[in-house]
Structures are given as C-alpha cells and as structure tokens.
Design an enzyme around this catalytic site. Structure first.
Site, PDB file in Angstrom:
ATOM      1  N   ALA A   1       3.428  -0.193  14.437  1.00 56.32           N
ATOM      2  CA  ALA A   1       4.665   0.401  14.556  1.00 56.32           C
ATOM      3  C   ALA A   1       4.580   1.261  13.034  1.00 56.32           C
ATOM      4  O   ALA A   1       3.874   0.902  12.195  1.00 56.32           O
ATOM      5  CB  ALA A   1       5.910  -0.523  14.292  1.00 56.32           C
TER       6      ALA A   1
ATOM      7  N   GLU B   1       0.486  -4.651  20.532  1.00 57.11           N
ATOM      8  CA  GLU B   1       1.367  -5.312  21.480  1.00 57.11           C
ATOM      9  C   GLU B   1       1.870  -4.087  22.666  1.00 57.11           C
ATOM     10  O   GLU B   1       2.150  -4.335  23.873  1.00 57.11           O
ATOM     11  CB  GLU B   1       2.890  -5.416  20.832  1.00 57.11           C
ATOM     12  CG  GLU B   1       2.852  -6.335  19.805  1.00 57.11           C
ATOM     13  CD  GLU B   1       4.175  -6.336  18.927  1.00 57.11           C
ATOM     14  OE1 GLU B   1       4.405  -5.513  18.225  1.00 57.11           O
ATOM     15  OE2 GLU B   1       4.988  -7.354  19.074  1.00 57.11           O
TER      16      GLU B   1
ATOM     17  N   GLU C   1       1.664  -8.924  11.420  1.00 55.76           N
ATOM     18  CA  GLU C   1       3.174  -8.598  11.037  1.00 55.76           C
ATOM     19  C   GLU C   1       3.305  -9.656  10.019  1.00 55.76           C
ATOM     20  O   GLU C   1       4.293  -9.321   8.982  1.00 55.76           O
ATOM     21  CB  GLU C   1       4.078  -8.711  11.972  1.00 55.76           C
ATOM     22  CG  GLU C   1       4.007  -7.410  12.929  1.00 55.76           C
ATOM     23  CD  GLU C   1       2.946  -7.325  14.043  1.00 55.76           C
ATOM     24  OE1 GLU C   1       1.986  -8.200  14.050  1.00 55.76           O
ATOM     25  OE2 GLU C   1       2.985  -6.367  14.996  1.00 55.76           O
TER      26      GLU C   1
HETATM   27  N1  COA Z   1       3.045   2.537   9.463  1.00 55.61           N
HETATM   28  C1  COA Z   1       3.006   3.575   8.529  1.00 55.61           C
HETATM   29  N2  COA Z   1       1.927   3.848   7.875  1.00 55.61           N
HETATM   30  C2  COA Z   1       0.659   3.237   7.775  1.00 55.61           C
HETATM   31  C3  COA Z   1       0.672   2.326   8.809  1.00 55.61           C
HETATM   32  C4  COA Z   1       1.868   1.791   9.493  1.00 55.61           C
HETATM   33  N3  COA Z   1       1.883   0.817  10.349  1.00 55.61           N
HETATM   34  N4  COA Z   1      -0.761   1.717   8.618  1.00 55.61           N
HETATM   35  C5  COA Z   1      -1.252   2.576   7.551  1.00 55.61           C
HETATM   36  N5  COA Z   1      -0.261   3.298   7.165  1.00 55.61           N
HETATM   37  C6  COA Z   1      -0.586   4.438   6.200  1.00 55.61           C
HETATM   38  C7  COA Z   1      -0.887   3.887   4.815  1.00 55.61           C
HETATM   39  O1  COA Z   1       0.213   3.577   4.214  1.00 55.61           O
HETATM   40  C8  COA Z   1      -1.925   5.019   4.265  1.00 55.61           C
HETATM   41  O2  COA Z   1      -0.825   5.902   3.867  1.00 55.61           O
HETATM   42  P1  COA Z   1      -1.327   6.663   2.632  1.00 55.61           P
HETATM   43  O3  COA Z   1      -2.708   7.248   2.755  1.00 55.61           O
HETATM   44  O4  COA Z   1      -0.211   7.802   2.317  1.00 55.61           O
HETATM   45  O5  COA Z   1      -1.513   5.704   1.347  1.00 55.61           O
HETATM   46  C9  COA Z   1      -2.613   5.405   5.425  1.00 55.61           C
HETATM   47  O6  COA Z   1      -1.935   4.974   6.738  1.00 55.61           O
HETATM   48  C10 COA Z   1      -3.978   4.812   5.545  1.00 55.61           C
HETATM   49  O7  COA Z   1      -3.956   3.398   5.416  1.00 55.61           O
HETATM   50  P2  COA Z   1      -4.853   2.764   4.652  1.00 55.61           P
HETATM   51  O8  COA Z   1      -4.354   1.116   4.467  1.00 55.61           O
HETATM   52  O9  COA Z   1      -4.863   3.128   3.221  1.00 55.61           O
HETATM   53  O10 COA Z   1      -6.250   2.693   5.427  1.00 55.61           O
HETATM   54  P3  COA Z   1      -7.359   1.899   5.852  1.00 55.61           P
HETATM   55  O11 COA Z   1      -8.475   2.469   6.578  1.00 55.61           O
HETATM   56  O12 COA Z   1      -7.857   0.830   4.580  1.00 55.61           O
HETATM   57  O13 COA Z   1      -6.784   0.557   6.782  1.00 55.61           O
HETATM   58  C11 COA Z   1      -5.431  -0.287   8.358  1.00 55.61           C
HETATM   59  C12 COA Z   1      -6.337   0.953   8.006  1.00 55.61           C
HETATM   60  C13 COA Z   1      -4.884   0.072   9.817  1.00 55.61           C
HETATM   61  C14 COA Z   1      -6.320  -1.492   8.743  1.00 55.61           C
HETATM   62  C15 COA Z   1      -4.288  -0.654   7.336  1.00 55.61           C
HETATM   63  O14 COA Z   1      -3.568   0.441   7.065  1.00 55.61           O
HETATM   64  C16 COA Z   1      -3.248  -1.468   7.892  1.00 55.61           C
HETATM   65  O15 COA Z   1      -3.499  -2.751   7.840  1.00 55.61           O
HETATM   66  N6  COA Z   1      -2.163  -1.133   8.348  1.00 55.61           N
HETATM   67  C17 COA Z   1      -0.930  -1.982   8.655  1.00 55.61           C
HETATM   68  C18 COA Z   1      -1.241  -2.672  10.089  1.00 55.61           C
HETATM   69  C19 COA Z   1      -0.016  -3.378  10.449  1.00 55.61           C
HETATM   70  O16 COA Z   1       0.536  -4.073   9.507  1.00 55.61           O
HETATM   71  N7  COA Z   1       0.580  -3.174  11.542  1.00 55.61           N
HETATM   72  C20 COA Z   1       1.722  -3.762  11.920  1.00 55.61           C
HETATM   73  C21 COA Z   1       2.881  -2.758  11.596  1.00 55.61           C
HETATM   74  S1  COA Z   1       4.469  -3.644  12.415  1.00 55.61           S
END
Ligand code: COA
Length: 706
Positions: free
Chosen positions: A63, A105, A125
């Site tokens: 999300a 999901e 989450e």
């Molecule tokens: N919603 C909004 N923005 C998100 C996001 C999400 N679910 N997941 C990542 N982003 C954004 C980050 O804030 C970052 O933004 P920025 O470049 O402006 O700082 C960008 O996407 C890249 O994310 P980053 O974490 O720097 O990249 P990464 O390659 O190191 O890791 C993920 C990628 C997907 C593993 C990591 O971003 C992550 O764990 N995201 C969250 C996943 C999560 O918790 N999902 C459940 C949400 S309910």
C-alpha cells in the site's frame, strides 16, 4: 491513470501492467484502475482471464504508506482484493522483486501466483506498527497454516521465492519469462472452467498446536516487548482459523484501523520515512558522482575491525584486514571465520556462500597492502597520535581516489584529516558494537570532506545493510553526545538514592531496550571512564558528574567483562542487584554532600533522563551537528535501543508537547539547581515551544528552505 496501469491483450488473456515507480505502491489511482480494468474483462466475452504484473524493479511493495494519514479512499485495498478474489474469470499474479505488504495481499487474492526466481515475498506491516489490513491475516493462514503465518506476519521477514512456494504462498517459481509463465497459468485456469479462491479454504483445526495463539502472544510479549501490532496479528490469525473469512476480514479491519490511528504506528511510519530521508543531504545533489567501491581495507583486527570486515564481506566486497602483529591478525581472522561459521550453523548462511566470502578475505601486516583498495576503514584504539600516524601513512600509500575512513567514536575528524594532504577524502564511519549486528552507521562529515566522498559512504552504508545517518564533527557526534546527558542524569539519580535496577527498570518498562546503568556495564565502565577523562575540558566541571561510573572504574568493576559493575554478573551476562555497588555509590554521594532521597518515582527518572536527551538533541540541531530532528530519531532508534514505537527522542518530544518539556525544565531547575546549565533549555527547543511548533515542523520548514 492509464499510464499507471496499462492494459493489453495476449491471446485472449488481459495483461494489467502496474507502472507506479519506484516500488509500484498501490495508491488510490492504481487501485481504481485495476478495478475498472478487471470489471471490463469480466464484461468482455473475448477475454478469458487476467494476468497482473508490474513494470520496473518490483511487483508492488505494498500500500502507499503516504496515504495512511488521510481517510481511506474508494476502492480501498481490502475492497479491491475481495473484488479480485470474487472475479468470475481467473486472475493470475506474476511476481518479481520484493512483493510486500499490500502487494502480497493483492497477489493472495488472485487465483494463482507465479514468481520469478530471486523474488522475495512478505508481510512487513508490523514494522510500521500495523497488521496486514487487506486480507493478509486471513488469507495467509489459509494458504500456509497458522504457525507459519504467525511466524511470517509477526517477524515481517522477506521470504525467498522457493521457500514461499514450499510453504504454499506461491504456486510456481520460474527462472525466466515470467509473463509467459503467467499467461500459461491463466490459460490453464480458464480451461479448467473454475477458479479456486484462497478465501474459500479453511484451516484444519487438527493442524493447530495446543494453545498456539496464547503461546505465540506470550513469546511476543518478550521478543517484541511493548509493540501492539504483533499480538494483534496473532488475534487476527486466530479469527482466520476459527471463523469464516467474512467475519475474519471484519475483525482484521477493526484491529487494523485501530492500529493505523495509534501513536505507535505513526511513530514507526515516521521512522520508515526518516531512515530514507536521512540519505538525502541538502547540499549534496542526487546526481553527485558515486565512487566505485570494489576493494576494501580494514585496519585493526579487534572486535570492531573484525565486525566491520564481516559487514563488508557480507556485501560480497573483498576485504584486506591489516594488523601490526601476526597473533592479533590471526585472532581477528579466526573471529571472522567463527562468526560466519555460526551463521552457517544457525541456518542463516549457506556453506558455499560462507566459503565464497572467506575467499575474499586476506590478512596483512603492513599498510602497504592497502595500496589498491577503494576505501579503508581504520578501527584501531582511540588514540589521536596513533590515528594521525596511520592517516599520514595512508595518504602516501592509498590511491588518490581512495576514501580514508575512521571509526573513531570520540576524536576530532578534522584533526585526523589535517595530517593528510587530501583532507577531502577523510570521513568518519562510526559503527556500533557488535558492528556486524548493529544497524546504525553514523557517517561523520569533516569540514573538508568532499561531497562525492559523503555520497559514496552513505551509499556504501546502505549496501552493507546499515542505516546511515549523517553527523557533523563534535564531541560524541550525535549519538554519544546525547548519551552523555542521558547517562549523566541516570547517574545523578544513583547519587540521590535510586538503585541501578530502579533507574533501568523505569526506562526499560517505558521501552528502552536496556537501561543506562546496564548499558554502561555492557560497554565497559573503564571505556566510558577513559572517554570522559580524555574529554574533561568539554564536559561540565561538576564534581558530581558521573561519579558512580568513576567509582566503578576505580574499583575495577568494569561491568560484564569483570563480572561486576553497577550489577553483579554471576554467569557473565545476567544482571543481579549488588548491595556492594550501592554502598560504594552511597558512600561517595555522602562524602560529596548529596543526601539520599526516598521515593524517587519512575516518572522523575523518565523525565530527567529523557528530557536531558531531548534537550541535547535540540542543541545539536542548533549547532548543525545534526541536519534534522528525524536524523536524531534514526540514530537513537537504530543504534541506542530507543523504542521504535515511540519514534525516537524528537518524535517522542513532539508527541508529549515541547511546551510540556520546557515547563519540566523550569521545575527541575528550581528543584535541583542549575549551576551547570543542565536545565537550561536549548534555544531551538525554547523557541519552538514558544511558537507552539514541533520538531517535525522545524524539519519541514528547513526542507522547504533547502
Ligand atoms: N509506500 C510509499 N512509498 C514507498 C513504499 C510504500 N509502500 N515503499 C517504498 N517507498 C518509497 C520510499 O520511501 C523511497 O522513497 P524516496 O526515494 O523518496 O526516499 C522509495 O520508495 C524507494 O524505497 P527504498 O526503501 O529506498 O528502496 P529499497 O530498494 O532499499 O527497498 C523496499 C525497497 C520495497 C524493500 C522498501 O522500500 C520497503 O520495505 N518498503 C516498504 C514495504 C512495506 O512495508 N509494505 C507494506 C506497506 S503496508
């Protein structure tokens, strides 16, 4: 909208391609487009099935977290997922990258999941103070059983594709041509003429271990002490195993909405963005050239040096470890090998990966061996003359482009840089012990450090799995400078009659991973004393300053390593109250004229220790040692055991109200005096409180100015 989700038809199968960089978050326009397109498919007799895939580096990583502060907009993800699952035509999810949270999901609502090798899936989450709120707690147990679902959801771990297939989350894993695999599956499902929905399955009660849910919650109360989301996830999973999916989804909704509105989740979401924001340095543009780091060197094979070498090896970087003496070098190399062996024994590392990593490690007895490396991290003991000697030698030995980093935790990096002809390539990389475990990396920018060196070091920090935060040069940088004030107050409380167990207990019950007295025993009372002693001119001239720590050092009670400090450690680790330590402190306090007070409350302990910490944080912002309040939060949550669910000291201060903190200073000053300025409010804190503002607003205003 059409750009976010494109639509094409391949041999009677509709392909929906989500393209919402960087991580294909399922923001409202994406959700709406998916629903509209699947509705169109259902109406279209020419189309037999749907494949959902994503462009770019990953299938949806969840999300859109940025939407969580606003009221949910239709179609919400739970509604979209129910809609997909109920589709009369088969929907296949084709996964790659990191399919996380809402992304998984959504995939679990589809009727088939195929992933490219190398994909990771997970429901992380809990790290945002939430539970999967779009059916994840209900569908995952139906796919993999209660025990595996509890483990996956309460750890939030990223599960490799092959394991996910074996567990039952995925139906297939392919080595290439993911889209073709999705299309083949879609044809097969549509030929079979019916779709099987995850929600129609149930968890066989016979597979449930006795009291599984109560046991899981008991274990979590220890392992994730203070966090509300993990036990809530167990509750939701219990419903999945007990009731039809409709009831379970309602329960999940209720729990999820409550958590989303909670301060805990807001704090953890704050840290998620704070960690990423910390990588952006206002005066260092994104396009700053990054130096290629292909070879690394570490000087010093002690605990710190070996730990740093492991971090670099774990990122598949070759490491040359340098020591002055063969025995010390052998000990360091053996320590590294032992740590990697232990990782193999515990199933964290495959033995061929360990062998590969060890093949990249070499030892040397001369700095000359570092002539070819791209970065050197010096990790010898804290002595300015020794460090100066090393850096002056490195300047002539290393290639011109090499970064020269020091792991000093207290010394002035500008002084170290000054002995080189190229101070622009000198930087601080302050790791935390044990370096291969602790997440924080304080990157310390000297007066002359080049932008490209800062940018490369921050990037390297991420590459080796750390959470980097930038600090300016100043005694203790961000973390240890703040620790000084926090520890000062904890030891004043000991002088006034509180016991170490009382001080630690109050702070640990509040959420700190370890109280300050136990931390001092772990770090070594001798080490803390030495740092204090070498920096007396920077510290208050207060005769009461950290006297309890000084006494422990003087009596050889160095802490865990000598079996006694503020506490006794009969087995080397478990702490036990020690009347002798109390007597020593009491005697010293009496001789210095400090009366013992009865009834020191937990609230007083919290206020004094935490407010001192916050005040120093504000001062560091004023002094431009820290760039942002949120960087301070990153430092303290990633490196000092500050509870993530309180968001770090500055977020916590905002949540209490800065005016409340300032008022408490006035009270403390009038009660305990203010001869040494302990309760003088930092100007920034005073100004923000007066203006009715928060540290978050201060950060936002600075961002706009930058
Ligand atoms: N919603 C909004 N923005 C998100 C996001 C999400 N679910 N997941 C990542 N982003 C954004 C980050 O804030 C970052 O933004 P920025 O470049 O402006 O700082 C960008 O996407 C890249 O994310 P980053 O974490 O720097 O990249 P990464 O390659 O190191 O890791 C993920 C990628 C997907 C593993 C990591 O971003 C992550 O764990 N995201 C969250 C996943 C999560 O918790 N999902 C459940 C949400 S309910």
């Amino acid at each position: 909208m059409s750009k976010l989700v494109s639509y094409s038809i391949e041999d009677g199968i509709a392909v929906l391609l989500i393209d919402n960089p960087p991580v294909n978050a399922l923001s409202q326009p994406v959700r709406q487009a998916i629903r509209e397109k699947i509705s169109a498919v259902v109406e279209d007799d020419e189309i037999r099935a749907v494949v959902i895939a994503c462009a770019g580096r990953t299938f949806s990583a969840g999300a859109d977290i940025r939407e969580f502060d606003a009221p949910p907009k239709d179609p919400t993800l739970p509604i979209l997922n129910d809609f997909i699952e109920a589709s009369s035509k088969p929907v296949v999810a084709a996964l790659h990258g990191t399919t996380l949270g809402g992304g998984l999901e959504l995939a679990m609502s589809c009727h088939y999941r195929v992933a490219l090798e190398g994909t990771h899936v997970g429901l992380p989450e809990v790290h945002l103070g939430l539970i999967p709120g779009a059916g994840g707690t209900q569908r995952l147990p139906r796919l993999i059983g209660a025990a595996a679902a509890i483990e996956a959801i309460t750890t939030g771990r990223h599960i490799p594709a092959n394991e996910a297939r074996d567990l039952g989350i995925l139906d297939d894993v392919v080595s290439d041509d993911l889209l073709q695999a999705g299309l083949t599956a879609a044809h097969k499902l549509s030929n079979e003429g019916h779709v099987s929905c995850t929600g129609d399955r149930s968890v066989d009660p016979a597979t449930l271990e006795d009291n599984i849910f109560a046991k899981a919650k008991k274990a979590l109360a220890k392992r994730r002490r203070g966090f509300n989301a993990p036990p809530a996830a167990v509750d939701a999973i219990e419903w999945a195993c007990t009731f039809p999916i409709e009831a379970g989804l309602l329960k999940e909704r209720k729990l999820s909405s409550k958590l989303k509105a909670s301060l805990q989740s807001k704090a953890q979401r704050h840290l998620f963005f704070a960690e990423r924001r910390a990588l952006n340095i206002p005066d260092i543009p994104k396009e700053t050239p990054i130096l290629n780091i292909a070879n690394t060197g570490v000087i010093g094979a002690g605990t710190m040096g070996a730990g740093i070498a492991i971090c670099l090896l774990n990122a598949d970087l070759p490491v040359t470890l340098v020591e002055t003496d063969q025995k010390a070098l052998d000990r360091g190399l053996a320590r590294i090998e032992k740590t990697l062996d232990r990782d193999v024994e515990r199933g964290r590392l495959k033995s061929d990966v360990r062998d590969d990593r060890l093949s990249r490690l070499s030892g040397a007895l001369s700095l000359e061996a570092l002539s070819f490396v791209d970065i050197v991290v010096e990790a010898v003991f804290e002595s300015m003359p020794v460090k100066k000697q090393i850096f002056s030698a490195l300047d002539g030995i290393c290639k011109e482009s090499a970064i020269l980093a020091t792991n000093t935790s207290t010394l002035d990096i500008n002084d170290i840089a000054a002995v080189t002809d190229s101070p622009e390539r000198v930087i601080g990389t302050h790791f935390f012990s044990p370096a291969n475990v602790m997440k924080l990396l304080e990157v310390v920018r000297g007066k002359k450090t080049a932008k490209t060196v800062v940018a490369t070091t921050m990037k390297l920090g991420r590459r080796i799995g750390k959470i980097p935060a930038l600090s300016g040069v100043g005694y203790g940088f961000i973390g240890n400078r703040m620790l000084e004030d926090y520890v000062r107050e904890s030891q004043m409380l000991l002088m006034e009659g509180a016991s170490p167990a009382q001080v630690d207990g109050a702070l640990e019950n509040w959420g700190m991973a370890m109280g300050p007295c136990a931390v001092m025993d772990l770090a070594g009372q001798d080490v803390s004393f030495l740092t204090r002693d070498q920096n007396r001119d920077l510290l208050p001239s207060d005769p009461l300053y950290c006297v309890p720590g000084d006494i422990m050092n003087a009596k050889g009670r160095f802490g865990q390593k000598t079996g006694k400090g503020f506490y006794l450690y009969p087995d080397g680790r478990t702490r036990q109250a020690d009347p002798d330590a109390l007597n020593l402190i009491r005697t010293a306090a009496t001789s210095l004229g400090v009366q013992s007070r009865q009834g020191i409350s937990d609230q007083e302990i919290l206020d004094r220790c935490l407010h001192a910490l916050i005040n120093r944080g504000a001062q560091l912002l004023d002094d431009s040692i820290a760039l942002r309040a949120s960087d301070i939060d990153v430092v303290w949550s990633a490196g000092y055991g500050f509870p993530a669910y309180r968001g770090g000291p500055m977020f916590y201060a905002d949540s209490v109200g800065l005016d409340v903190i300032v008022d408490s200073f006035d009270t403390l000053a009038s009660k305990f005096g203010n001869d040494y300025g302990y309760w003088t409010t930092a100007p920034l804190l005073a100004n923000l409180a007066k203006a009715g503002k928060t540290f978050a607003e201060y950060d936002a205003e600075n961002r706009e100015r930058a």
